[in-house]
Design a protein around this motif. Structure first.
Motif, short mmCIF file in Angstrom:
data_model
loop_
_atom_site.label_atom_id
_atom_site.label_comp_id
_atom_site.label_asym_id
_atom_site.label_seq_id
_atom_site.Cartn_x
_atom_site.Cartn_y
_atom_site.Cartn_z
N PRO A 372 0.84 -1.21 0.00
CA PRO A 372 0.00 0.00 0.00
C PRO A 372 0.87 1.25 0.00
O PRO A 372 1.92 1.29 0.64
N PRO A 373 0.45 2.29 -0.70
CA PRO A 373 1.29 3.50 -0.80
C PRO A 373 1.50 4.21 0.52
O PRO A 373 2.48 4.95 0.67
N HIS A 374 0.61 3.99 1.50
CA HIS A 374 0.76 4.68 2.78
C HIS A 374 1.74 3.95 3.72
O HIS A 374 2.04 4.46 4.80
N THR A 375 2.22 2.76 3.34
CA THR A 375 3.13 1.99 4.19
C THR A 375 4.58 2.27 3.81
O THR A 375 5.00 1.99 2.70
N ARG A 376 5.32 2.85 4.75
CA ARG A 376 6.76 3.02 4.52
C ARG A 376 7.44 1.65 4.68
O ARG A 376 7.13 0.90 5.61
N ILE A 377 8.36 1.37 3.80
CA ILE A 377 9.13 0.12 3.89
C ILE A 377 10.59 0.48 4.13
O ILE A 377 11.22 1.16 3.33
N TRP A 378 11.08 0.04 5.28
CA TRP A 378 12.47 0.30 5.69
C TRP A 378 13.26 -0.98 5.47
O TRP A 378 12.94 -2.03 6.05
N VAL A 379 14.28 -0.93 4.63
CA VAL A 379 15.10 -2.10 4.33
C VAL A 379 16.49 -1.90 4.92
O VAL A 379 17.22 -1.00 4.53
N ASP A 380 16.83 -2.74 5.88
CA ASP A 380 18.14 -2.70 6.53
C ASP A 380 19.09 -3.59 5.75
O ASP A 380 18.90 -4.81 5.68
N GLU A 381 20.13 -2.99 5.18
CA GLU A 381 21.08 -3.73 4.34
C GLU A 381 22.48 -3.75 4.95
O GLU A 381 23.48 -3.64 4.25
N ALA A 382 22.55 -3.95 6.26
CA ALA A 382 23.85 -3.94 6.94
C ALA A 382 24.78 -5.03 6.42
O ALA A 382 26.00 -4.91 6.54
#
Length: 553
Positions: A372-382
């Protein structure tokens, strides 16, 4: 009087426990019919139920039983349906049951100590919610521990029980606020022989690196924290050693303009999409406190890096939901969860820490496109370098309105001590975050070292490949110590070792390895999925890896 003690129940305790159960619940209270064997047990006793035993000297005087979620059923199932008590369907609930003290010891602190020990055991195994079927006449003790009535009661024979529940967070708060001084006073007189600390005092997220406080850098193997085993690139060392006096006295660029430009060039994104910070924790705290409120709904992967749960639940107080995984995220389940959950933020870690599973970049791009466009997606690429930078979502994050990529330079670039990390997001999001970035957020040594590291990609690509080879060698050597171990190589600079059920617990293994100067990470508190049996081991150089294997064996 001989001091009270607490220890795990053993096979040798079983007959005594069953006899005491019969004496109390059949003969004294009339909950069950007496039997000729004068022993009382049930089906749960063969399904992984845990007993903790209170002692006076070497004499057992009481016990408490804990049903972990991996037992697969609850004693409450005999009396209530999941409709009556839906909390039992949650994946991280533990049941405390049949807390019993020998009649001769009921006026001692044995009962409250058993309750406290049970709650600490649940916390140490990643439990987040507790249910208990407590005798109504002992309700005060359960309430004092932080448990509250659910409105359900159970009548069994002649005994009335109250069904009570609480979150682990509520219990921890109650313990700190009401019983900290009492624990301080009573603890020295308690013979605590359980495999977790008596106290859980930290207000922050627990991380590895416990060996650092010992100041034994050359004699200890710190495999509990995932620092790189290799040194930084030669250019980094030159930047740090060329003129250390100048580095120490000179103010860094206020907004790290040069470093931001270098990151943009290395990752092929516009410089206005880059935000820097003093490690990923700095960026997590800064971004999440701007984006989220206690009303925000957040989706976390479980198990996952503990800082995310700490910030969203403990610091901000968000409404957090967890997507349980075994190793890697199932794309279909994640897509469905995002579509139906109404989340303000979803946190993905790729490769995941601590399970080591990962998803290809193309798969994650498809998932993000369907979110959904209102959901921020945070991707941790450590740890993305260990599976190939081509799997990074940095390019997508630079243009997407709802995707942000967080990249720490600690683990992949051997810069943990310098604290450097960056976010890539669309220009509007990045500009908003930079407004909340204090001046001189990164030290001059950190900025110069990070620039030098980004300018030597070939050096680090070779070290990442070496790490994969060392990981395979370490896994094979650990497996050779015991064929019943389950060794998972993960996909980064660590591996997981799970002990068989009959062996020592993960906390015991960690404690015994420390006696040999080897520090490993017990994953038990992170999630019940580990069942108290899994340790995480960072990959080190061949000499240190050999020491790890020797201590483990």
């Amino acid at each position: 009087m001989t001091r009270l003690g607490l220890r795990p129940g053993t096979a040798a305790d079983q007959d005594w426990i069953f006899r005491l159960r019969h004496a109390v619940y059949a003969e004294e209270l009339g909950q069950h019919e007496p039997n000729a064997a004068a022993r009382l047990s049930d089906a749960l006793d063969g399904l992984g139920v845990v007993y903790l035993v209170a002692t006076c000297g070497d004499t057992p005087i009481g016990f408490v039983s804990i049903t972990p979620p991996w037992a697969g059923r609850w004693s409450l199932d005999k009396y209530l349906s999941r409709t009556d008590l839906p909390v039992l369907d949650e994946p991280d609930v533990f049941e405390i049951r049949i807390l019993t003290v020998d009649p001769a010891w009921r006026r001692t602190p044995a009962g409250p100590w058993l309750m406290y020990a049970a709650l600490r055991w649940v916390m140490s195994r990643g439990g987040r919610r507790v249910v208990a079927m407590g005798r109504a006449d002992l309700g005060g003790m359960y309430r004092a521990a932080g448990l509250r009535p659910t409105g359900r009661e159970v009548i069994s024979g002649a005994v009335r029980f109250e069904v009570m529940a609480a979150t682990v967070r509520e219990i921890q708060q109650q313990t700190r606020q009401r019983y900290a001084s009492a624990l301080d006073r009573l603890a020295p007189a308690m013979d605590w022989r359980l495999d977790m600390p008596m106290r859980a005092d930290s207000d922050g997220c627990f991380h590895g690196g416990a060996s650092f406080d010992l100041h034994r850098r050359t004699s200890v193997v710190s495999a509990d924290v995932l620092d790189a085993w290799f040194p930084p690139a030669p250019g980094v060392l030159a930047a740090l050693t060329d003129d250390p006096a100048w580095l120490a006295r000179t103010s860094p660029p206020v907004d790290a303009t040069g470093l931001r430009a270098e990151i943009a060039t290395a990752r092929g994104v516009p410089v206005e999409t880059v935000t820097v910070g003093a490690g990923s924790s700095d960026l997590i705290f800064r971004a999440f406190r701007q984006w989220l409120t206690p009303d925000s709904r957040v989706l976390l992967i479980d198990p996952g890096y503990g800082e995310y749960a700490h910030v969203t639940e403990e610091v901000i107080g968000c409404r957090v939901k967890r997507l349980r995984i075994a190793r890697a995220v199932d794309p279909g389940r994640l897509t469905a969860a995002l579509a139906t959950g109404g989340y303000d933020l979803a946190v993905l870690i790729n490769p995941n820490n601590p399970t080591g599973g990962w998803l290809p970049g193309d798969t994650l791009r498809d998932i993000a496109a369907q979110a959904p466009p209102h959901t921020r997606i945070w991707v941790d690429e450590a740890y993305i370098g260990y599976v190939g930078l081509e799997n990074s979502l940095a390019g997508l994050a630079a243009t997407s309105p709802n995707v942000t990529v967080c990249t720490s330079m600690s683990k992949m670039y051997a810069l943990s001590g310098l604290r450097a990390a960056y976010l890539i997001s669309n220009p509007a999001t990045a500009a908003a975050l930079r407004r909340w970035t204090p001046p001189w957020a990164l030290s001059l040594p950190a900025q110069l070292a990070a620039v030098a590291a980004l300018r030597d990609p070939d050096y680090y690509a070779a070290r990442w490949q070496q790490t994969v080879a060392l990981r395979a060698e370490l896994a094979a050597a650990l497996q050779a110590t015991d064929p019943d171990l389950h060794v998972d190589q993960a996909a980064a600079n660590f591996l997981l070792v799970t002990m068989p059920r009959y062996a020592k617990s993960a906390p015991q293994v960690v404690e015994q390895c420390r006696r040999h100067g080897i520090y490993l990470r017990d994953l038990s508190p992170m999630s019940p999925v580990f069942e108290g049996r899994t340790v995480r081991i960072a990959v080190k150089d061949p000499v240190a890896n050999a020491r790890i294997v020797a201590a483990f064996a």
